[in-house]
Design an enzyme around this catalytic site. Structure first.
Site, PDB file in Angstrom:
ATOM      1  N   ALA A 190       5.153   0.085  10.788  1.00  0.00           N
ATOM      2  CA  ALA A 190       5.320  -1.346  11.129  1.00  0.00           C
ATOM      3  C   ALA A 190       4.445  -2.211  10.222  1.00  0.00           C
ATOM      4  O   ALA A 190       4.369  -1.976   9.017  1.00  0.00           O
ATOM      5  CB  ALA A 190       5.059  -1.557  12.612  1.00  0.00           C
ATOM      6  N   CYS A 191       3.777  -3.195  10.790  1.00  0.00           N
ATOM      7  CA  CYS A 191       3.024  -4.159   9.962  1.00  0.00           C
ATOM      8  C   CYS A 191       1.869  -3.502   9.213  1.00  0.00           C
ATOM      9  O   CYS A 191       1.334  -4.096   8.283  1.00  0.00           O
ATOM     10  CB  CYS A 191       2.497  -5.300  10.829  1.00  0.00           C
ATOM     11  SG  CYS A 191       3.824  -6.338  11.438  1.00  0.00           S
TER      12      CYS A 191
END
Ligand code: COA
Length: 385
Positions: A164-165
């Site tokens: 993800a981020c």
């Protein structure tokens, strides 16, 4: 008798170039709010009877002022604008490409990579490893990274990864590990984030959050690097802790999974989060993570010249930096790009590093830190040569 020989010291790793690409189209908060408002008012109109009977709740309209106040976001780049702003569609309209054409993620990666290679003074054929780290991959396989490797004429190996981020810092640690172990000599880490494909433009809680952009980083052994600007990687540190507060259930089991008599909510198959909880839980986690990383490297937080933090929320970054420094940071200490880009997932902290490091001088130390779903936190501490 076998004797243990001391291991040779691991080679020093440097960041020798960075690059950035983004689509030409921007959407302002005003444009986004206007299209969602129209969509919400139409929906409320279409369901007026059910709403009047109390069977359905009227949907609330979004507010431009709320967006800037709650997040610091003013604008975002998107791959395709008309589809996102069309109240009948509320998602990008991307032409489906044939297998013979370069894929959209590979296409956005190439200019960012070329800029990073140019800075590093490297040719594409000198690259021997490519890691794509991003939140949303356009397909399961063949890996987007291998398509990029082919398009560039690079050698070696390539793979895709998703944290993800935090994908940028996680893939930078993977690159550093490959360089230290000798499995690669010139690694490109690339983060092609087409967040508009997974954002929920139909709900006011989420519609303003994301933007599209791609970053690239070249990493090499210090004794190989010839580029004019080099950042010695003093340390990398990753951390994860399971949470359901940021989820995206899109996946290859979607068409097989079922609960009797229940349709799957399509909003589960794109991004969703419990923003307040994320805020409360992630800020202290990240501040403790950075402090621990600096301690392990015997570095004082006050000696860090700049923090290039993940760009999700302005207040979040201020709180994290305050947890590390003991005071709210200046824009110079923790630069902001999310006003222009919104949250570009893994690309955010690297955009900040790319845009805001030219004024630093030899010996200056900075921290690149990303955080997000998982939960996951990654930090790279680097010193300018
Ligand atoms: N316009 C107007 N009102 C809105 C709105 C919008 N676009 N979006 C939400 N609201 C409303 C909510 O419905 C809520 O109304 P209520 O009080 O009547 O229930 C109110 O504003 C507050 O919403 P909330 O979600 O609690 O706001 P917030 O201050 O937490 O800000 C975020 C929302 C998403 C900006 C913030 O929580 C955040 O950034 N969290 C961290 C997210 C993060 O880093 N995620 C990682 C992703 S990679």
């Amino acid at each position: 008798m076998l004797r243990c020989m001391p291991l040779p010291a691991a080679p020093t790793v440097v960041i020798s170039g960075t690059g950035l690409s983004h689509p030409p189209h921007t959407i302002s908060n005003a444009e986004l709010v206007a299209s969602l408002t129209e969509s919400v008012l139409r929906w409320n109109d279409e369901h007026a009877d059910e709403i009047a009977r109390g069977e359905l709740a009227a949907r609330p309209v979004p507010d431009e002022e709320f967006i800037v106040k709650a997040s610091g976001i003013r604008s975002r780049y998107v791959m395709e604008k008309q589809g996102v702003l069309d109240p009948d569609r509320m998602r990008p309209l991307l032409p489906l490409r044939s297998e013979d054409e370069l894929g959209i993620q590979a296409e956005m990666a190439i200019p960012a990579i070329m800029e990073a290679l140019d800075q590093a003074g490297r040719r594409p054929d000198e690259v021997d490893a490519i890691i794509v780290g991003c939140s949303n991959l356009q397909r399961a396989y063949p890996a987007v990274s291998i398509e990029i490797q082919h398009a560039l004429g690079a050698g070696g190996w390539a793979y895709d990864m998703n944290v993800a981020c935090s994908s940028a810092t996680f893939s930078m640690q993977a690159a550093a590990d490959a360089l230290r172990s000798g499995s690669a000599r010139c690694v490109v880490v690339v983060n092609p984030e087409i967040t508009s494909g997974h954002n929920n433009f139909e709900l006011r809680d989420f519609h303003f959050i994301f933007g599209d952009a791609c970053t690239a980083v070249v990493m090499e052994r210090a004794d190989d690097a010839t580029g004019a600007e080099r950042w010695v990687v003093l340390g990398t540190k990753l951390e994860t802790q399971f949470s359901n507060n940021i989820r995206n259930d899109f996946g290859f089991l979607n068409s097989s999974e079922a609960r009797p008599g229940e349709e799957r909510d399509p909003h589960d198959l794109i991004f969703r989060q419990r923003g307040q909880q994320v805020f409360k839980e992630v800020c202290p986690m990240v501040a403790t993570h950075i402090t621990g990383h600096l301690d392990a490297l015997s570095l004082d937080a006050a000696a860090v010249r700049r923090f290039w933090l993940h760009q999700a929320n302005l207040k979040m970054n201020q709180l994290i930096a305050k947890g590390v420094l003991g005071r709210v940071p200046t824009d110079d200490e923790a630069p902001v790009v999310l006003d222009e880009f919104a949250n570009t997932s893994s690309a955010g902290s690297v955009i900040a590093f790319h845009r805001h490091r030219a004024d630093l001088v030899s010996g200056d130390v900075g921290v690149i830190c990303s955080f997000g779903a998982g939960y996951s936190v990654g930090s790279i501490v680097a010193r300018k040569c």
